[in-house]
Design an enzyme around this catalytic site. Structure first.
Site, short mmCIF file in Angstrom:
data_model
loop_
_atom_site.label_atom_id
_atom_site.label_comp_id
_atom_site.label_asym_id
_atom_site.label_seq_id
_atom_site.Cartn_x
_atom_site.Cartn_y
_atom_site.Cartn_z
N HIS A 175 0.84 -1.20 0.00
CA HIS A 175 0.00 0.00 0.00
C HIS A 175 0.87 1.24 0.00
CE1 HIS A 175 0.55 -1.70 4.10
NE2 HIS A 175 1.10 -0.52 4.31
N GLN A 195 -4.01 4.05 4.41
CA GLN A 195 -3.08 3.18 3.66
C GLN A 195 -3.85 2.49 2.55
OE1 GLN A 195 -1.99 1.51 7.49
NE2 GLN A 195 0.18 1.68 6.98
N ARG A 235 13.03 -5.93 3.60
CA ARG A 235 11.94 -6.59 4.33
C ARG A 235 10.65 -6.33 3.55
NH1 ARG A 235 7.78 -4.85 7.55
NH2 ARG A 235 7.29 -5.94 9.48
N ASP A 293 7.09 -6.04 3.25
CA ASP A 293 6.05 -5.79 4.25
C ASP A 293 4.71 -6.36 3.80
OD1 ASP A 293 5.05 -4.38 6.65
OD2 ASP A 293 3.94 -3.20 5.19
N GLU A 316 7.72 -10.79 5.51
CA GLU A 316 6.96 -10.52 6.73
C GLU A 316 5.55 -11.06 6.51
OE1 GLU A 316 4.30 -8.02 9.50
OE2 GLU A 316 4.46 -7.61 7.37
N HIS A 352 8.42 -4.44 16.38
CA HIS A 352 7.62 -3.23 16.56
C HIS A 352 6.12 -3.55 16.53
CE1 HIS A 352 7.36 -4.00 12.36
NE2 HIS A 352 6.43 -3.09 12.23
N ARG A 384 0.55 -0.47 19.92
CA ARG A 384 1.90 -0.96 19.62
C ARG A 384 2.98 0.04 20.03
NH1 ARG A 384 1.30 -2.35 13.45
NH2 ARG A 384 0.00 -0.51 13.65
C1 GLC Z 1 3.27 -4.69 8.62
C2 GLC Z 1 4.02 -3.84 9.60
C3 GLC Z 1 3.05 -3.14 10.49
C4 GLC Z 1 2.14 -2.31 9.67
C5 GLC Z 1 1.49 -3.12 8.57
C6 GLC Z 1 0.90 -2.21 7.55
O1 GLC Z 1 2.59 -5.70 9.24
O2 GLC Z 1 4.92 -4.61 10.31
O3 GLC Z 1 3.71 -2.37 11.45
O4 GLC Z 1 1.13 -1.78 10.49
O5 GLC Z 1 2.41 -3.91 7.86
O6 GLC Z 1 1.93 -1.62 6.80
C1 GLC Z 2 0.58 -7.80 9.74
C2 GLC Z 2 -0.01 -9.05 10.37
C3 GLC Z 2 -0.69 -8.78 11.63
C4 GLC Z 2 0.07 -7.70 12.29
C5 GLC Z 2 -0.23 -6.46 11.52
C6 GLC Z 2 0.46 -5.29 12.07
O1 GLC Z 2 0.55 -7.86 8.39
O2 GLC Z 2 -0.77 -9.84 9.53
O3 GLC Z 2 -0.73 -9.89 12.45
O4 GLC Z 2 -0.35 -7.58 13.58
O5 GLC Z 2 0.02 -6.61 10.19
O6 GLC Z 2 -0.04 -5.07 13.29
#
Ligand code: GLC
Ligand code: GLC
Length: 668
Positions: free
Chosen positions: A208, A276, A306, A308, A350, A414, A539
Site C-alpha cells: 500500500h 493506507q 523486508r 512488508d 513478513e 515493533h 503498539r
Molecule cells: C506490517 C508492519 C506493520 C504495519 C502493517 C501495515 O505488518 O509490520 O507495522 O502496520 O504492515 O503496513
Molecule cells: C501484519 C499481520 C498482523 C500484524 C499487523 C500489524 O501484516 O498480519 O498480524 O499484527 O500486520 O499489526
C-alpha cells in the site's frame, strides 16, 4: 521434512517458471533487444558491465517471462509493460555504485553468507533511537559492541502528516522523512555500516501507499490511469462481495476493509489503516512502478529488503485475499528482477499468518529469509504454560527449511504478538486452539491469576473475541511487575526468563533479531497516549525511546562492580551474543529435537559440519532434573561443558537445572 517449498513441484511459480513459454520468452527478448541495446548506449554502460547483466538476464529471463505472462499475459498492452520492466532493470543496474557491484560479486560467490553464526540482527526506529540518521552513525560502535552485524531501520521514508502507522504510510519512496535526514544521509550511513561489517535492512512497503502519495493524489484528482493503481469502487456492490470472505486486520480502526473517500465519492480498499491504500497489482503498471521504487531503495545500499505485508498483495473475489498463488508469483518476479539488477540483495518475508502459509514465502527464488512468527508466539506460550509440548510439536515439523534460506528468530518486534500457531499442532498435544488463545491473551494482559506479564490488548475484536498483545519483552517477561512490587526474587525470575528466551533465539538456527531496547530490558512506555498521532495504537507501548543513561549506568557498573538490573541484562545478552558468534555449531539451520521426557524442558542438538551443541532450556521457575544418559546419546559424549555457566556435566549422573536455566553444552 520440508513442509512446503515454494520451489517445489506443487508451486504455481515453479509450474509456470519452467516448461511453458520458452519460445515466447526467447522471441520476446529478441524483439526487445534493440530497446535494450539503445538503453546501454543511452546510459553509457561499460561493455563489461553490460556483459554481466546479460549473463544474469539469460539465467533469469525465461522464468521471469513465465511469471509475468501468467500474471499479465492477457493484458492488451503486455508487451509494452514487458519492455518497461526490462528497461527499469537495466537502468537500476546502470545506476548501481561500484561498491555495491563489488559486493554483488562476493554475494554471488557466497550465496548463503547469512547462515553464519556471526550474523546477529537488531531493529530500531531512527527517531526513537538516535533522533536522526546523522546521529545514528555515531552509534555504529554501540552496535559493534553489542555484536550486531545486521541493522533493520524501521521505515524512514517520507510519510503523511499525523498518524503514519510507524512509517508504514509512505508518501514518497524516494525521499527520507525530513525529520530523519536525507537520502544522502541514508547513503552515507549505509556506506559506514558496510565498512563496519553491518548489513543494512530496510522495508519495502509495497502492499500500500499513503493516501497522499503522488499516485493516490492523482487518483483523487480523477485521473483514471492512477485510479487503476488502487482498488476503487463507486458503490458498495463489489466491496460487499469481497467482504464476505475477508478478515479484518485493524478492526478497531474501522470495520471492514474499505474506506469511503469523500473527495472522490468512492470506496477505496484499505486493509490496514484508512489512510493506507492497497495497491492494485493486477495492473502491470503498478508492478513496474513499484519495481522502480524497489530498485531506488536497493541502490541506496540495502543488503536485505523486508517485504512488508506480503500476504495481502493479490486480491481475488471469493477468497480471503491472503496468501494467494499470485502473491507468490509477484514476489518471485521481484526476486528474479533483483537477481538480474541488484543481485547482492536478499528478501525477507513478513508474513504473520498461519505457519503453513508462512513457509510458502521462503525459498531461494522467493524470500531467502523470513520472520519466524510461530516460534516467537510459541516461546511466549511456553513461558506462560511452563510446558514445551506445543513448541516441540511445532518445531518437530516446521523448523526445517530449504537450503540457502533462513529463519529470522525474534521475540519482540515493533508489532503485536498474535497467536498464529496451528490448531492441529495444538490438538495433537491435547490443546484446544481457541481456548488456549483466550488463555494466552488473558495471561499476557495480566488478567490471569498469577500472571507475571504486563501486556495490553491490541485490536481486540469484540465480535470474534480475537485479540493480539502489545508490550515490551521485559514487561511481558515480568520485569515491570517485579519492579512495581520491588521484589528482588521476582526481578531475578524476570531476568532469567528474558535470557532463557534470548538463549533460544540465539541458538535454534537462523538469524537472531533483537528489537533494540531489549538489551536493557526496556519497559512499556505508557506515555504514547499523550501523542494524538499514536494514542490509538497500543503498539507504541513497546516502541519506547532509547534511554541512553543506561549506558552510563553500565560504565559505572563496570567501574564499581555493582550491577544494576539494566547493566546485568545488557552484559548477559552481550555475552550470549559473543558466545553464539564463537560457536560454529550454531551456523545454518540444522536442528534435532531431543525428548528428555520432562514437559518443562526443551532440548535440541545443533549441528553444523563436524560441530555439535546441545541446548537445554528449563521453562519452569522450579529446578528440574534431567537424566544424563540421554545427553550421552544426543551429544555423543561423556563429559560436557555448559559454555554459558562454565559448569562441567558428566552424563553418568542426573543433572539438576536451575529455574529458567538455559545450557549450551559442548562435548569435552
Ligand atoms: C506490517 C508492519 C506493520 C504495519 C502493517 C501495515 O505488518 O509490520 O507495522 O502496520 O504492515 O503496513
Ligand atoms: C501484519 C499481520 C498482523 C500484524 C499487523 C500489524 O501484516 O498480519 O498480524 O499484527 O500486520 O499489526
Amino acid at each position: 521434512m520440508i513442509v512446503s517449498n515454494p520451489n517445489g513441484a506443487n508451486s504455481p511459480g515453479r509450474k509456470s517458471a519452467n516448461a511453458p513459454y520458452q519460445f515466447e520468452a526467447d522471441l520476446s527478448l529478441k524483439r526487445l533487444r534493440p530497446a535494450l541495446d539503445a538503453a546501454w548506449e543511452r546510459l553509457q554502460v561499460e561493455p563489461a558491465d553490460v556483459h554481466e547483466f546479460e549473463l544474469r538476464l539469460t539465467e533469469h529471463w525465461r522464468p521471469l517471462f513465465a511469471l509475468l505472462m501468467h500474471l499479465y499475459g492477457s493484458r492488451y498492452d503486455f508487451f509494452y509493460h514487458l519492455e518497461q520492466i526490462l528497461l527499469t532493470a537495466a537502468e537500476a543496474w546502470a545506476a548501481r555504485s561500484p561498491v555495491l557491484r563489488e559486493q554483488d560479486h562476493h554475494r554471488i560467490n557466497e550465496p548463503d553468507w547469512f547462515s553464519s553464526q556471526k550474523v546477529v540482527g537488531g531493529a530500531l526506529y531512527v527517531d526513537l533511537f538516535s533522533e536522526n540518521l546523522g546521529k545514528l552513525r555515531q552509534y555504529i560502535g554501540y552496535f559493534k559492541e553489542l555484536g550486531l552485524t545486521y541493522l533493520h531501520l524501521m521505515p524512514l521514508f517520507a510519510v503523511r502528516p499525523g498518524d503514519n502507522d510507524g512509517g508504514y504510510a509512505i508518501s514518497n519512496y524516494r525521499s527520507v522523512d525530513p525529520r530523519l535526514g536525507t537520502v544522502e544521509d541514508l547513503r552515507l550511513l549505509a556506506d559506514e555500516l558496510r565498512a563496519a561489517g553491518i548489513v543494512l535492512v530496510l522495508d519495502f512497503v509495497f502492499n500500500h501507499t499513503s493516501e497522499d502519495h503522488q499516485w493516490a493524489l492523482q487518483a483523487q484528482a480523477g485521473d483514471p490511469e492512477f485510479q487503476r493503481y488502487y482498488h476503487i469502487y463507486p458503490d458498495r456492490e463489489i466491496p460487499d462481495q469481497y467482504e464476505r470472505t475477508l478478515r479484518e486486520i485493524f478492526p478497531t480502526v474501522r470495520r471492514g476493509n474499505f474506506t469511503w473517500h469523500d473527495g472522490m465519492q468512492q470506496w477505496v480498499w484499505t486493509t490496514f489503516n484508512s489512510f493506507q491504500w492497497d495497491l492494485n497489482y493486477s495492473n502491470p503498471a503498478v508492478f513496474r512502478a513499484m519495481l522502480e521504487e524497489m530498485f531506488f531503495i536497493a541502490n541506496t545500499g540495502v543488503d536485505m529488503l523486508r517485504l512488508d505485508a506480503v500476504a495481502f498483495i493479490w486480491k481475488q473475489m471469493g477468497t480471503g485475499c491472503e496468501n494467494l498463488p499470485e502473491a507468490h508469483m509477484l514476489i518471485q518476479a521481484f526476486n528474479r528482477l533483483s537477481s538480474i539488477a541488484t543481485p547482492g540483495m536478499l528478501f525477507k518475508s513478513e508474513a504473520i499468518v498461519h505457519p503453513d502459509d508462512v513457509v510458502k514465502y521462503i525459498g531461494e527464488r522467493e524470500c531467502q529469509v523470513s520472520y519466524n512468527p510461530t516460534l516467537m508466539a510459541l516461546l511466549w506460550e511456553s513461558l506462560a504454560t511452563r510446558n514445551v509440548g506445543l513448541l516441540s510439536r511445532s518445531l518437530s515439523h516446521r523448523h526445517q527449511l530449504p537450503p540457502r534460506t533462513a529463519w529470522v528468530n525474534y521475540l519482540r518486534c515493533h508489532d503485536d504478538i498474535g497467536w498464529t500457531f496451528d490448531d492441529a499442532d495444538a490438538a495433537a498435544v491435547g490443546i484446544n486452539g481457541f481456548d488456549h488463545r483466550n488463555f494466552l491473551n488473558r495471561f499476557y494482559t495480566g488478567q490471569f491469576e498469577g500472571s507475571f506479564a504486563r501486556g495490553v490488548p491490541f485490536q481486540e475484536n469484540l465480535q470474534t473475541g480475537d485479540m493480539r498483545i502489545s508490550g515490551t519483552m521485559a514487561s511481558l517477561a515480568g520485569l515491570e511487575q517485579a519492579i512495581e512490587e520491588d521484589s528482588e526474587e521476582l526481578k531475578e525470575l524476570a531476568i532469567r526468563r528474558m535470557l532463557l528466551l534470548q538463549g533460544i533465539t540465539l541458538s535454534i538456527g537462523g538469524i537472531p533479531l533483537l528489537y533494540l531496547g531489549e538489551e536493557w530490558g526496556m519497559l512499556n512506555d505508557y506515555d504514547f497516549v499523550k501523542d494524538p498521532a499514536k494514542a490509538g495504537d497500543t503498539r507504541w507501548i513497546h516502541r519506547p525511546k532509547m534511554q541512553w543513561h543506561y549506558l552510563d549506568e553500565l560504565d559505572d557498573h563496570i567501574a564499581s562492580g555493582n550491577g544494576s538490573i539494566r547493566s546485568r541484562i545488557f552484559l548477559s545478552l552481550q555475552r550470549l551474543i559473543a558466545l553464539r558468534q564463537s560457536l560454529p555449531a550454531l551456523a545454518g539451520q540444522q536442528m534435532k529435537l531431543v525428548d528428555l521426557g520432562n514437559p518443562h524442558v526443551l532440548c535440541f542438538v545443533r549441528m553444523h559440519e563436524a560441530h555439535r551443541l546441545i541446548v537445554i532450556a528449563n521453562f519452569s521457575e522450579y529446578p528440574q532434573t534431567i537424566a544424563g544418559n540421554l545427553l550421552r546419546t544426543a551429544g555423543l559424549g561423556r563429559f560436557f561443558e555448559d559454555v554459558i555457566s562454565g559448569d562441567t556435566i558428566a552424563s553418568s549422573e542426573p543433572h539438576e537445572m536451575e529455574s529458567y536455566q538455559i545450557m549450551w553444552m559442548q562435548r569435552i
